[in-house]
Write a protein that holds these residues in place. Structure first.
Motif, PDB file in Angstrom:
ATOM      1  N   GLU A 223      43.725  41.920  37.924  1.00 27.92           N
ATOM      2  CA  GLU A 223      42.492  42.455  37.352  1.00 27.92           C
ATOM      3  C   GLU A 223      41.322  42.268  38.322  1.00 27.92           C
ATOM      4  O   GLU A 223      40.515  43.185  38.528  1.00 27.92           O
ATOM      5  N   LEU A 224      41.233  41.082  38.907  1.00 28.94           N
ATOM      6  CA  LEU A 224      40.165  40.827  39.879  1.00 28.94           C
ATOM      7  C   LEU A 224      40.324  41.711  41.110  1.00 28.94           C
ATOM      8  O   LEU A 224      39.333  42.166  41.690  1.00 28.94           O
ATOM      9  N   ALA A 225      41.572  41.957  41.512  1.00 29.68           N
ATOM     10  CA  ALA A 225      41.815  42.826  42.666  1.00 29.68           C
ATOM     11  C   ALA A 225      41.307  44.236  42.393  1.00 29.68           C
ATOM     12  O   ALA A 225      40.781  44.902  43.292  1.00 29.68           O
ATOM     13  N   ARG A 226      41.443  44.710  41.155  1.00 27.08           N
ATOM     14  CA  ARG A 226      40.926  46.036  40.804  1.00 27.08           C
ATOM     15  C   ARG A 226      39.402  46.019  40.726  1.00 27.08           C
ATOM     16  O   ARG A 226      38.727  46.893  41.263  1.00 27.08           O
ATOM     17  N   LEU A 227      38.866  45.015  40.039  1.00 27.37           N
ATOM     18  CA  LEU A 227      37.417  44.944  39.850  1.00 27.37           C
ATOM     19  C   LEU A 227      36.679  44.879  41.184  1.00 27.37           C
ATOM     20  O   LEU A 227      35.698  45.606  41.408  1.00 27.37           O
ATOM     21  N   LEU A 228      37.154  44.013  42.084  1.00 31.07           N
ATOM     22  CA  LEU A 228      36.455  43.759  43.348  1.00 31.07           C
ATOM     23  C   LEU A 228      37.060  44.535  44.519  1.00 31.07           C
ATOM     24  O   LEU A 228      36.778  44.232  45.683  1.00 31.07           O
ATOM     25  N   ALA A 229      37.854  45.551  44.221  1.00 29.12           N
ATOM     26  CA  ALA A 229      38.583  46.290  45.260  1.00 29.12           C
ATOM     27  C   ALA A 229      37.720  46.745  46.437  1.00 29.12           C
ATOM     28  O   ALA A 229      38.148  46.641  47.588  1.00 29.12           O
ATOM     29  N   PRO A 230      36.487  47.249  46.216  1.00 29.50           N
ATOM     30  CA  PRO A 230      35.716  47.756  47.360  1.00 29.50           C
ATOM     31  C   PRO A 230      35.380  46.716  48.421  1.00 29.50           C
ATOM     32  O   PRO A 230      35.073  47.083  49.558  1.00 29.50           O
ATOM     33  N   ILE A 231      35.427  45.417  48.076  1.00 30.69           N
ATOM     34  CA  ILE A 231      35.064  44.404  49.077  1.00 30.69           C
ATOM     35  C   ILE A 231      36.239  43.510  49.458  1.00 30.69           C
ATOM     36  O   ILE A 231      36.067  42.526  50.170  1.00 30.69           O
ATOM     37  N   THR A 232      37.446  43.835  48.978  1.00 31.44           N
ATOM     38  CA  THR A 232      38.616  43.089  49.431  1.00 31.44           C
ATOM     39  C   THR A 232      39.113  43.687  50.742  1.00 31.44           C
ATOM     40  O   THR A 232      38.813  44.828  51.076  1.00 31.44           O
ATOM     41  N   GLY A 233      39.877  42.919  51.498  1.00 29.61           N
ATOM     42  CA  GLY A 233      40.401  43.418  52.764  1.00 29.61           C
ATOM     43  C   GLY A 233      40.946  42.289  53.606  1.00 29.61           C
ATOM     44  O   GLY A 233      40.868  41.115  53.238  1.00 29.61           O
TER      45      GLY A 233
ATOM     46  N   GLU B 222      43.429  51.246  45.039  1.00 30.26           N
ATOM     47  CA  GLU B 222      42.511  52.085  45.804  1.00 30.26           C
ATOM     48  C   GLU B 222      41.159  51.384  45.928  1.00 30.26           C
ATOM     49  O   GLU B 222      40.470  51.154  44.930  1.00 30.26           O
ATOM     50  N   THR B 223      40.785  51.043  47.166  1.00 31.24           N
ATOM     51  CA  THR B 223      39.572  50.245  47.365  1.00 31.24           C
ATOM     52  C   THR B 223      38.296  51.074  47.353  1.00 31.24           C
ATOM     53  O   THR B 223      37.204  50.514  47.324  1.00 31.24           O
ATOM     54  N   SER B 224      38.405  52.399  47.385  1.00 31.58           N
ATOM     55  CA  SER B 224      37.194  53.226  47.391  1.00 31.58           C
ATOM     56  C   SER B 224      36.757  53.614  45.982  1.00 31.58           C
ATOM     57  O   SER B 224      35.751  54.296  45.812  1.00 31.58           O
ATOM     58  N   GLN B 225      37.502  53.207  44.959  1.00 31.60           N
ATOM     59  CA  GLN B 225      37.183  53.546  43.578  1.00 31.60           C
ATOM     60  C   GLN B 225      36.606  52.331  42.857  1.00 31.60           C
ATOM     61  O   GLN B 225      36.797  51.192  43.269  1.00 31.60           O
ATOM     62  N   PHE B 226      35.900  52.587  41.743  1.00 27.69           N
ATOM     63  CA  PHE B 226      35.477  51.467  40.908  1.00 27.69           C
ATOM     64  C   PHE B 226      36.444  51.345  39.738  1.00 27.69           C
ATOM     65  O   PHE B 226      36.994  52.330  39.256  1.00 27.69           O
ATOM     66  N   HIS B 227      36.677  50.109  39.304  1.00 26.91           N
ATOM     67  CA  HIS B 227      37.691  49.830  38.287  1.00 26.91           C
ATOM     68  C   HIS B 227      37.082  48.921  37.219  1.00 26.91           C
ATOM     69  O   HIS B 227      37.135  47.695  37.344  1.00 26.91           O
ATOM     70  N   PRO B 228      36.493  49.474  36.155  1.00 27.89           N
ATOM     71  CA  PRO B 228      35.916  48.639  35.097  1.00 27.89           C
ATOM     72  C   PRO B 228      36.995  47.829  34.377  1.00 27.89           C
ATOM     73  O   PRO B 228      38.160  48.221  34.326  1.00 27.89           O
ATOM     74  N   LEU B 229      36.580  46.705  33.812  1.00 25.63           N
ATOM     75  CA  LEU B 229      37.472  45.868  33.012  1.00 25.63           C
ATOM     76  C   LEU B 229      36.804  45.564  31.674  1.00 25.63           C
ATOM     77  O   LEU B 229      35.570  45.544  31.578  1.00 25.63           O
ATOM     78  N   PRO B 230      37.600  45.302  30.639  1.00 25.30           N
ATOM     79  CA  PRO B 230      37.009  44.889  29.359  1.00 25.30           C
ATOM     80  C   PRO B 230      36.261  43.565  29.519  1.00 25.30           C
ATOM     81  O   PRO B 230      36.691  42.682  30.263  1.00 25.30           O
ATOM     82  N   LEU B 231      35.154  43.447  28.829  1.00 25.00           N
ATOM     83  CA  LEU B 231      34.349  42.227  28.888  1.00 25.00           C
ATOM     84  C   LEU B 231      34.901  41.240  27.860  1.00 25.00           C
ATOM     85  O   LEU B 231      34.862  41.500  26.661  1.00 25.00           O
ATOM     86  N   ARG B 232      35.407  40.107  28.328  1.00 26.41           N
ATOM     87  CA  ARG B 232      36.048  39.137  27.448  1.00 26.41           C
ATOM     88  C   ARG B 232      35.018  38.191  26.823  1.00 26.41           C
ATOM     89  O   ARG B 232      33.892  38.066  27.296  1.00 26.41           O
TER      90      ARG B 232
END
Length: 282
Positions: free
Chosen positions: A170-180, A117-127
């Motif tokens: 993971e990157l696809a979730r994190l950056l979802a709002p600007i992918t397309g 879902e590109t309209s949501q934000f998706h946090p990830l654990p900080l490695r």
């Protein structure tokens, strides 16, 4: 894509800068509707403890997180982040045309992970490498060793670390709002949707006829342009009422209402309460 729009979009400045600070229960972090995108690196407390963090972002239900996190917000997003105890953060603000971002193929991420879902934000654990990056850069900023060249180099390093220490999904979730698929169009909309009073003006600035603009918009954002813009207006007005001290008249002017009465009618219809009632509850 019309080459005029392509030129208009790519000539925007590709800049970036970092800021650092500390969240406390008394001092949440609220976005001031920046025109830049924002990546937040949130650590635990000053002793390395994982802080309980509550993130409210636009229409999304508030999310509670614990421990170090990395979060991405697109341009002109509204958010508020609260912490139950002192929690350090580092934020990178950048134009989404910044060449450092080109290290990550946003179109390929979208093609491979269309279910996200590109309209949501998706946090990830900080490695660990990102935690070290945050700590070192915070030292530089706290010691006032800050130059434009440093910010540029660190922006490239940030996206290098993201690319090499996170999987594609993971990157696809994190950056979802600007992918397309049509990134030029999508990024143009995200960068400029606050500037135009009507859909016709928006299409004109994109150098597209109205039907083409609407069709392209629906394909990228999965909903009609008028509905998306109205949702954004609701979110931004609510943010200004809850998290700023802007006078109501200034808010009415910002969102092109001819009077406070029209702003009040809009809020009652779409937010369920008058502007004064919303502000009082906040």
């Amino acid at each position: 894509m019309n080459t005029q729009m392509l030129h208009h979009h790519r000539t925007s400045s590709a800049y970036s800068y970092f800021t650092a600070g500390c969240l406390t229960p008394e001092h949440p972090l609220t976005n001031k509707i920046r025109s830049e995108a924002t990546i937040l690196l949130i650590s635990g407390g000053k002793k390395g403890e994982g802080g309980h963090i509550v993130i409210s972002c636009e229409k999304t239900t508030a999310v509670t997180l614990e421990g170090p996190q990395i979060i991405f917000f697109p341009p002109n997003a509204c958010f508020c982040i609260k912490s139950e105890r002192p929690t350090e953060y580092l934020s990178c603000h950048f134009n989404i045309e910044n060449p450092a971002l080109a290290q990550i193929d946003l179109q390929q991420l979208h093609r491979q992970h269309t279910e996200i879902e590109t309209s949501q934000f998706h946090p990830l654990p900080l490695r660990a490498p990102l935690i070290q990056f945050q700590q070192l850069l915070q030292h530089y900023l706290n010691d006032r060793h800050s130059t434009r060249h440093l910010h540029k180099l660190k922006t490239y390093e940030l996206f290098f670390l993201l690319r090499h220490y996170y999987a594609a999904d993971e990157l696809a979730r994190l950056l979802a709002p600007i992918t397309g698929q049509n990134l030029t169009f999508k990024h143009f909309v995200l960068n400029h949707f606050t500037e135009y009073p009507s859909i016709e003006d928006f299409a004109r600035m994109a150098h597209l006829n109205l039907d083409t603009f609407k069709r392209t918009f629906r394909k990228e954002f999965k909903q009609p342009v008028h509905r998306w813009l109205n949702e954004r207006k609701k979110v931004n007005i609510l943010h200004d009422l809850k998290y700023t001290q802007l006078p109501l008249q200034d808010i009415a002017t910002r969102y092109r209402f001819s009077s406070l009465a029209y702003l009040s009618t809009f809020c009652k219809q779409h937010l369920g309460k008058s502007p004064s009632e919303i502000r009082k509850m906040s």
